[in-house]
Design a protein around this motif. Structure first.
Motif, PDB file in Angstrom:
ATOM      1  N   UNK A  13     -95.050  49.751 102.666  1.00 48.23           N
ATOM      2  CA  UNK A  13     -93.566  49.941 103.333  1.00 48.23           C
ATOM      3  C   UNK A  13     -92.534  49.207 102.459  1.00 48.23           C
ATOM      4  N   UNK A  14     -92.751  47.866 102.026  1.00 43.75           N
ATOM      5  CA  UNK A  14     -92.241  46.928 101.198  1.00 43.75           C
ATOM      6  C   UNK A  14     -91.732  47.613 100.055  1.00 43.75           C
ATOM      7  N   UNK A  15     -92.705  48.034  99.460  1.00 41.74           N
ATOM      8  CA  UNK A  15     -92.321  48.555  97.960  1.00 41.74           C
ATOM      9  C   UNK A  15     -91.321  50.001  98.324  1.00 41.74           C
ATOM     10  N   UNK A  16     -91.522  50.716  99.278  1.00 38.40           N
ATOM     11  CA  UNK A  16     -90.727  51.685  99.547  1.00 38.40           C
ATOM     12  C   UNK A  16     -89.322  51.276  99.942  1.00 38.40           C
ATOM     13  N   UNK A  17     -89.132  50.343 100.695  1.00 37.05           N
ATOM     14  CA  UNK A  17     -87.999  49.668 101.043  1.00 37.05           C
ATOM     15  C   UNK A  17     -86.967  49.353  99.830  1.00 37.05           C
ATOM     16  N   UNK A  18     -87.727  48.692  98.871  1.00 35.62           N
ATOM     17  CA  UNK A  18     -87.191  48.268  97.678  1.00 35.62           C
ATOM     18  C   UNK A  18     -86.875  49.246  96.672  1.00 35.62           C
ATOM     19  N   UNK A  19     -87.254  50.380  97.074  1.00 35.29           N
ATOM     20  CA  UNK A  19     -86.967  51.671  96.290  1.00 35.29           C
ATOM     21  C   UNK A  19     -88.040  51.868  94.850  1.00 35.29           C
ATOM     22  N   UNK A  20     -89.355  51.056  95.046  1.00 37.06           N
ATOM     23  CA  UNK A  20     -90.242  50.939  94.048  1.00 37.06           C
ATOM     24  C   UNK A  20     -91.454  52.109  94.468  1.00 37.06           C
ATOM     25  N   UNK A  21     -91.069  53.099  94.159  1.00 31.86           N
ATOM     26  CA  UNK A  21     -92.057  54.492  94.689  1.00 31.86           C
ATOM     27  C   UNK A  21     -93.128  54.634  93.780  1.00 31.86           C
ATOM     28  N   UNK A  22     -94.148  53.559  93.585  1.00 32.76           N
ATOM     29  CA  UNK A  22     -95.164  53.721  92.725  1.00 32.76           C
ATOM     30  C   UNK A  22     -96.303  53.946  93.272  1.00 32.76           C
ATOM     31  N   UNK A  23     -96.309  53.867  94.782  1.00 32.04           N
ATOM     32  CA  UNK A  23     -97.659  54.316  95.514  1.00 32.04           C
ATOM     33  C   UNK A  23     -97.789  55.911  95.370  1.00 32.04           C
ATOM     34  N   UNK A  67    -109.446  40.561  94.120  1.00 30.58           N
ATOM     35  CA  UNK A  67    -108.300  40.731  94.720  1.00 30.58           C
ATOM     36  C   UNK A  67    -107.164  40.073  94.463  1.00 30.58           C
ATOM     37  N   UNK A  68    -107.368  38.601  94.051  1.00 30.53           N
ATOM     38  CA  UNK A  68    -106.203  37.796  93.677  1.00 30.53           C
ATOM     39  C   UNK A  68    -105.629  38.398  92.456  1.00 30.53           C
ATOM     40  N   UNK A  69    -106.312  39.027  91.752  1.00 37.84           N
ATOM     41  CA  UNK A  69    -105.695  39.560  90.199  1.00 37.84           C
ATOM     42  C   UNK A  69    -104.699  40.757  90.684  1.00 37.84           C
ATOM     43  N   UNK A  70    -105.256  41.712  91.466  1.00 35.11           N
ATOM     44  CA  UNK A  70    -104.599  42.888  91.884  1.00 35.11           C
ATOM     45  C   UNK A  70    -103.336  42.495  92.920  1.00 35.11           C
ATOM     46  N   UNK A  71    -103.601  41.405  93.744  1.00 32.15           N
ATOM     47  CA  UNK A  71    -102.506  41.022  94.642  1.00 32.15           C
ATOM     48  C   UNK A  71    -101.279  40.463  93.707  1.00 32.15           C
ATOM     49  N   UNK A  72    -101.501  39.771  92.558  1.00 33.55           N
ATOM     50  CA  UNK A  72    -100.606  38.977  91.709  1.00 33.55           C
ATOM     51  C   UNK A  72     -99.760  40.278  91.058  1.00 33.55           C
ATOM     52  N   UNK A  73    -100.588  41.434  90.505  1.00 31.26           N
ATOM     53  CA  UNK A  73     -99.686  42.314  89.959  1.00 31.26           C
ATOM     54  C   UNK A  73     -98.901  42.849  90.936  1.00 31.26           C
ATOM     55  N   UNK A  74     -99.269  43.097  92.240  1.00 30.41           N
ATOM     56  CA  UNK A  74     -98.206  43.763  93.178  1.00 30.41           C
ATOM     57  C   UNK A  74     -97.129  42.871  93.606  1.00 30.41           C
ATOM     58  N   UNK A  75     -97.460  41.506  93.591  1.00 28.58           N
ATOM     59  CA  UNK A  75     -96.223  40.296  93.626  1.00 28.58           C
ATOM     60  C   UNK A  75     -95.400  40.489  92.406  1.00 28.58           C
ATOM     61  N   UNK A  76     -95.599  40.546  91.278  1.00 23.95           N
ATOM     62  CA  UNK A  76     -95.004  40.722  90.341  1.00 23.95           C
ATOM     63  C   UNK A  76     -93.975  42.140  90.196  1.00 23.95           C
ATOM     64  N   UNK A  77     -94.378  43.158  90.555  1.00 25.46           N
ATOM     65  CA  UNK A  77     -93.951  44.460  90.792  1.00 25.46           C
ATOM     66  C   UNK A  77     -92.664  44.100  91.680  1.00 25.46           C
ATOM     67  N   UNK A  81     -89.211  43.647  90.352  1.00 23.57           N
ATOM     68  CA  UNK A  81     -88.711  45.110  90.267  1.00 23.57           C
ATOM     69  C   UNK A  81     -89.209  46.005  88.939  1.00 23.57           C
ATOM     70  N   UNK A  82     -90.461  45.427  88.514  1.00 20.07           N
ATOM     71  CA  UNK A  82     -90.985  46.193  87.274  1.00 20.07           C
ATOM     72  C   UNK A  82     -91.848  47.150  87.495  1.00 20.07           C
ATOM     73  N   UNK A  83     -92.035  48.282  86.608  1.00 21.74           N
ATOM     74  CA  UNK A  83     -93.214  49.301  86.753  1.00 21.74           C
ATOM     75  C   UNK A  83     -94.358  48.464  86.853  1.00 21.74           C
ATOM     76  N   UNK A  84     -95.802  48.979  87.213  1.00 24.11           N
ATOM     77  CA  UNK A  84     -97.170  48.456  87.593  1.00 24.11           C
ATOM     78  C   UNK A  84     -97.706  48.197  86.298  1.00 24.11           C
ATOM     79  N   UNK A  85     -97.564  48.903  85.171  1.00 21.59           N
ATOM     80  CA  UNK A  85     -97.960  48.666  83.820  1.00 21.59           C
ATOM     81  C   UNK A  85     -97.658  47.443  83.351  1.00 21.59           C
ATOM     82  N   UNK A  86     -96.159  47.255  83.196  1.00 19.46           N
ATOM     83  CA  UNK A  86     -95.479  46.071  82.852  1.00 19.46           C
ATOM     84  C   UNK A  86     -96.179  44.816  83.532  1.00 19.46           C
TER      85      UNK A  86
END
Length: 100
Positions: A13-23, A67-77, A81-86
């Protein structure tokens, strides 16, 4: 090869609210971020996390990432407000420099 980051409802929901439609919706409301990674990135990840599993036969993905690695990726996204690969590359870069 892919990295899958499963999202809980709140994070989705948070990603959606920010307009980050990566999911992507995968299973009846369950959503995940999918990041395509090249072989050199896979090799870097394996060096950093030797316990990961490379599943080339069924999901063509990297499994058992911390999990901490994946959480950090989401946190940076979210923060930048950058794409997942970046975001993935930024987290990898940070981790590599910490180990030097």
């Amino acid at each position: 090869m892919k990295i899958f980051i499963w999202l809980n409802e709140e994070m989705s929901k948070k990603l959606e609210e920010l307009g980050l439609n990566y999911a992507k919706e995968v299973l009846e409301g369950m959503r995940r971020i999918e990041i395509d990674v090249e072989e050199d990135i896979v090799n870097e990840i394996v060096k950093l996390f030797p316990n990961v599993k490379i599943d080339k036969s069924t999901t063509n993905s990297i499994e058992l990432l911390p999990k901490s690695f994946k959480s950090e990726i989401v946190k940076i996204i979210i923060e930048k407000k950058i794409e997942p690969k970046k975001a993935l590359l930024e987290v990898l870069n940070t981790l590599k420099h910490r180990r030097i």
